[in-house]
Design a protein around this motif. Structure first.
Motif, PDB file in Angstrom:
ATOM      1  N   ASN A 164      -8.171   2.422   3.430  1.00 32.99           N
ATOM      2  CA  ASN A 164      -8.238   2.163   1.991  1.00 32.99           C
ATOM      3  C   ASN A 164      -7.494   0.867   1.707  1.00 32.99           C
ATOM      4  O   ASN A 164      -6.615   0.456   2.471  1.00 32.99           O
ATOM      5  CB  ASN A 164      -7.702   3.352   1.178  1.00 32.99           C
ATOM      6  N   PRO A 165      -7.855   0.179   0.647  1.00 35.53           N
ATOM      7  CA  PRO A 165      -7.285  -1.160   0.420  1.00 35.53           C
ATOM      8  C   PRO A 165      -5.776  -1.158   0.240  1.00 35.53           C
ATOM      9  O   PRO A 165      -5.100  -2.122   0.620  1.00 35.53           O
ATOM     10  CB  PRO A 165      -8.006  -1.647  -0.842  1.00 35.53           C
ATOM     11  N   LEU A 166      -5.216  -0.092  -0.331  1.00 36.32           N
ATOM     12  CA  LEU A 166      -3.775  -0.052  -0.514  1.00 36.32           C
ATOM     13  C   LEU A 166      -3.045   0.122   0.813  1.00 36.32           C
ATOM     14  O   LEU A 166      -1.952  -0.418   1.007  1.00 36.32           O
ATOM     15  CB  LEU A 166      -3.399   1.078  -1.471  1.00 36.32           C
ATOM     16  N   SER A 167      -3.655   0.867   1.733  1.00 32.54           N
ATOM     17  CA  SER A 167      -3.004   1.068   3.027  1.00 32.54           C
ATOM     18  C   SER A 167      -2.956  -0.234   3.813  1.00 32.54           C
ATOM     19  O   SER A 167      -1.985  -0.495   4.541  1.00 32.54           O
ATOM     20  CB  SER A 167      -3.717   2.160   3.825  1.00 32.54           C
ATOM     21  N   ARG A 183      -7.679  -4.775  -9.345  1.00 27.57           N
ATOM     22  CA  ARG A 183      -8.382  -3.840 -10.230  1.00 27.57           C
ATOM     23  C   ARG A 183      -9.611  -3.137  -9.652  1.00 27.57           C
ATOM     24  O   ARG A 183     -10.176  -2.283 -10.313  1.00 27.57           O
ATOM     25  CB  ARG A 183      -8.770  -4.528 -11.556  1.00 27.57           C
ATOM     26  N   ILE A 184     -10.011  -3.467  -8.469  1.00 30.31           N
ATOM     27  CA  ILE A 184     -11.135  -2.773  -7.839  1.00 30.31           C
ATOM     28  C   ILE A 184     -10.703  -2.301  -6.460  1.00 30.31           C
ATOM     29  O   ILE A 184     -10.139  -3.074  -5.680  1.00 30.31           O
ATOM     30  CB  ILE A 184     -12.378  -3.683  -7.727  1.00 30.31           C
ATOM     31  N   LEU A 185     -10.980  -1.034  -6.180  1.00 29.95           N
ATOM     32  CA  LEU A 185     -10.570  -0.433  -4.907  1.00 29.95           C
ATOM     33  C   LEU A 185     -11.811   0.071  -4.173  1.00 29.95           C
ATOM     34  O   LEU A 185     -11.995   1.266  -3.951  1.00 29.95           O
ATOM     35  CB  LEU A 185      -9.575   0.704  -5.142  1.00 29.95           C
ATOM     36  N   GLY A 186     -12.670  -0.852  -3.816  1.00 29.22           N
ATOM     37  CA  GLY A 186     -13.924  -0.485  -3.159  1.00 29.22           C
ATOM     38  C   GLY A 186     -13.763  -0.280  -1.667  1.00 29.22           C
ATOM     39  O   GLY A 186     -12.666  -0.343  -1.112  1.00 29.22           O
ATOM     40  N   LEU A 203       5.900  -1.492  -1.752  1.00 27.86           N
ATOM     41  CA  LEU A 203       5.463  -1.093  -3.085  1.00 27.86           C
ATOM     42  C   LEU A 203       4.955  -2.295  -3.869  1.00 27.86           C
ATOM     43  O   LEU A 203       3.942  -2.211  -4.581  1.00 27.86           O
ATOM     44  CB  LEU A 203       6.614  -0.416  -3.831  1.00 27.86           C
ATOM     45  N   ASP A 204       5.629  -3.436  -3.727  1.00 30.16           N
ATOM     46  CA  ASP A 204       5.188  -4.647  -4.428  1.00 30.16           C
ATOM     47  C   ASP A 204       3.810  -5.082  -3.950  1.00 30.16           C
ATOM     48  O   ASP A 204       2.959  -5.481  -4.761  1.00 30.16           O
ATOM     49  CB  ASP A 204       6.192  -5.777  -4.200  1.00 30.16           C
ATOM     50  N   ALA A 205       3.576  -5.010  -2.649  1.00 27.74           N
ATOM     51  CA  ALA A 205       2.276  -5.411  -2.103  1.00 27.74           C
ATOM     52  C   ALA A 205       1.161  -4.496  -2.601  1.00 27.74           C
ATOM     53  O   ALA A 205       0.051  -4.952  -2.905  1.00 27.74           O
ATOM     54  CB  ALA A 205       2.331  -5.398  -0.578  1.00 27.74           C
ATOM     55  N   MET A 206       1.448  -3.216  -2.696  1.00 34.06           N
ATOM     56  CA  MET A 206       0.442  -2.274  -3.202  1.00 34.06           C
ATOM     57  C   MET A 206       0.163  -2.519  -4.683  1.00 34.06           C
ATOM     58  O   MET A 206      -0.988  -2.468  -5.129  1.00 34.06           O
ATOM     59  CB  MET A 206       0.914  -0.850  -2.951  1.00 34.06           C
TER      60      MET A 206
END
Length: 390
Positions: free
Chosen positions: A270-273, A59-62, A49-52
């Motif tokens: 996706n960048p969060l994954s 601030r950008i999830l391109g 969760l901290d890494a995400m």
């Protein structure tokens, strides 16, 4: 110690497990306990969760790709640390999930009309995928004796020898039965497939979730020179990240791996994954150890409760997964009758007829949840199936 007893409210989050009940099961009352689909009711590990959150702070999830060499070092390091399996970075291919990988494998490795083998009972998307692309599912039923499942090698060999059957979806550890296949079993399956030109797509998504003392052996680890294996792995089951849509395929044929990477055959991450996977595989070994120990106790609880409250039920604790596969045939009810009775009592689980074939009279219950919920589920089962039920 990590608090796996915490009850987290998931309602109103578009959760398939919680909010999808009325859509998926018409027999459920307004209030019900969902213990069906294979995601956990445990909070994701805090380092994940901290890494995400840290990634969100950018601030950008391109559009994203797996471009950092460190990512591959982390993933292959996990395979080595957990399973003693050496994997080259250039064998890793991204997929948005194991089901997506199965779609790609069927579409690209077989042709219309080909047969695709699978053991039953089976994870139903195996069957759905085969049919979706105009291929023929070929079932090789597992044998059930004395509370455990084994592979019917004679049946599998006969079907592997049919030249129309070119691919095998092999589940290891097995869902829904929880079998962790031993080395001799894996080698026998491999011999039958490779001797007959059958390509193996091995779903090993549950490989980190094991009962105490059990060991998972990746099929590809036993055959490092064999190119007709694709191994499907993901942090999703282990760390409760199914909604993050990320799987790491190990494609033994380096040319095929390169082609799938270059064409983005299984989509983009996706960048969060990406951030979640890296944190999970570097900072969460202890979380996995504690989670497995907690789930072990949940299995032991179910076995005790069934023995006392529902002696007609037969249950052997599987070697892997967090899914209990329970034999309720002793109650003399059809799957539909079981589903209606148990669902109306307020317990949302899955039934044998939802696992393709060869599972009639069994139920699958997800035990990756706080122990109080397991106790509540056992109370519901005892009340609706017990001797005093009218």
């Amino acid at each position: 110690m990590i608090d796996f007893d915490e009850i987290i409210d998931r309602t109103g989050t578009d959760s398939l497990k919680y909010d999808g009940g009325p859509v998926m099961n018409p027999y459920l009352p307004d209030e019900y306990l969902p213990m069906w689909v294979a995601d956990m009711d445990f909070a994701c590990p805090q380092p994940v969760l901290d890494a995400m959150k840290e990634r969100l702070d950018r601030r950008i999830l391109g559009y994203s790709m797996l471009l950092d060499p460190g990512y591959f070092k982390i993933v292959t390091g996990w395979f080595w640390r957990r399973h003693g399996w050496r994997v080259d970075a250039d064998s890793i291919v991204f997929s948005s999930g194991v089901v997506s990988a199965m779609h790609t494998a069927v579409e690209r490795l077989t042709k219309p009309g080909d047969g695709v083998l699978l053991n039953t009972p089976a994870y139903h998307p195996f069957d759905d995928t085969i049919k979706r692309f105009g291929r023929t599912p070929v079932y090789s039923p597992l044998l059930y004796r004395d509370g455990t499942y084994t592979i019917d090698y004679e049946d599998l060999e006969r079907k592997a020898k049919d030249p129309r059957n070119t691919l095998f979806f092999f589940c290891s550890p097995h869902n829904p039965t929880g079998r962790v296949w031993r080395e001799e079993e894996l080698r026998q399956v491999a011999r039958l497939c490779f001797a007959n030109g059958v390509f193996v797509v091995c779903d090993e998504i549950h490989s980190d979730i094991l009962r105490k003392g059990e060991t998972h052996i990746p099929l590809a680890k036993l055959y490092p020179e064999e190119t007709r294996i694709i191994t499907c792995t993901s942090p999703s089951k282990t760390f409760n990240l199914a909604g993050n849509q990320l799987a790491n395929l190990v494609v033994a044929d380096k040319a095929l791996a390169r082609e799938w990477r270059e064409t983005q055959a299984c989509g983009f991450p996706n960048p969060l994954s990406i951030a979640a996977c890296k944190a999970a595989y570097t900072k969460c070994d202890e979380w996995v150890a504690q989670m497995n120990a907690y789930v072990d106790e949940n299995f032991a609880l179910v076995k005790r409760r069934l023995r006392v409250d529902l002696p007609k039920a037969k249950f052997s604790i599987g070697q892997g997964t967090y899914l209990a596969w329970i034999d309720l045939r002793g109650f003399g009810l059809t799957d539909r009758q079981l589903k209606e009775r148990i669902s109306r009592a307020g317990l949302f689980i899955e039934f044998g007829d939802e696992f393709v074939a060869n599972g009639e009279g069994f139920v699958r219950i997800n035990l990756a949840c706080p122990r109080t919920l397991v106790e509540k589920a056992m109370d519901i089962l005892a009340s609706c199936l017990g001797e005093t039920h009218s």
